[in-house]
Design a protein around this motif. Structure first.
Motif, PDB file in Angstrom:
ATOM      1  N   CYS A  42      40.782  33.083  36.091  1.00  0.00           N
ATOM      2  CA  CYS A  42      39.843  32.166  35.032  1.00  0.00           C
ATOM      3  C   CYS A  42      40.584  31.888  33.846  1.00  0.00           C
ATOM      4  O   CYS A  42      40.318  30.920  33.279  1.00  0.00           O
TER       5      CYS A  42
ATOM      6  N   CYS B  60      36.858  35.554  29.327  1.00  0.00           N
ATOM      7  CA  CYS B  60      36.594  36.063  30.799  1.00  0.00           C
ATOM      8  C   CYS B  60      36.495  37.472  30.952  1.00  0.00           C
ATOM      9  O   CYS B  60      35.587  37.842  31.840  1.00  0.00           O
TER      10      CYS B  60
ATOM     11  N   LEU C  54      31.714  35.071  36.682  1.00  0.00           N
ATOM     12  CA  LEU C  54      33.243  35.162  36.637  1.00  0.00           C
ATOM     13  C   LEU C  54      33.754  35.062  37.844  1.00  0.00           C
ATOM     14  O   LEU C  54      34.579  34.294  38.226  1.00  0.00           O
TER      15      LEU C  54
END
Length: 70
Positions: free
Chosen positions: A35, A46, A57
């Motif tokens: 991410c 993140c 997430l």
């Protein structure tokens, strides 16, 4: 320079496979790195998301992975 303190306590116990561990599991680390996409500020965000709600997430990482496979 003084950095602001964040009120979130780093606790991986709510993440899958991390119950009682001091570090996140490999899947969580992989999701964080996926991410963040190489951006340090995004990496920090993140990591915080992994602590507060790992499901968000995981969903974001799965979306990124599915876009790469198209």
């Amino acid at each position: 320079m003084r950095l602001p303190q964040h009120s979130t306590r780093w606790n991986w116990s709510s993440s899958p496979g991390c119950h009682g561990e001091i570090t996140p599991g490999e899947d969580v680390v992989d999701d964080i790195l996926t991410c963040s996409q190489g951006d340090l500020a995004q990496l920090v965000q993140c990591a915080l998301m992994a602590v507060t709600d790992w499901r968000d997430l995981r969903t974001a990482a799965d979306d990124i992975r599915s876009d790469r496979n198209r």
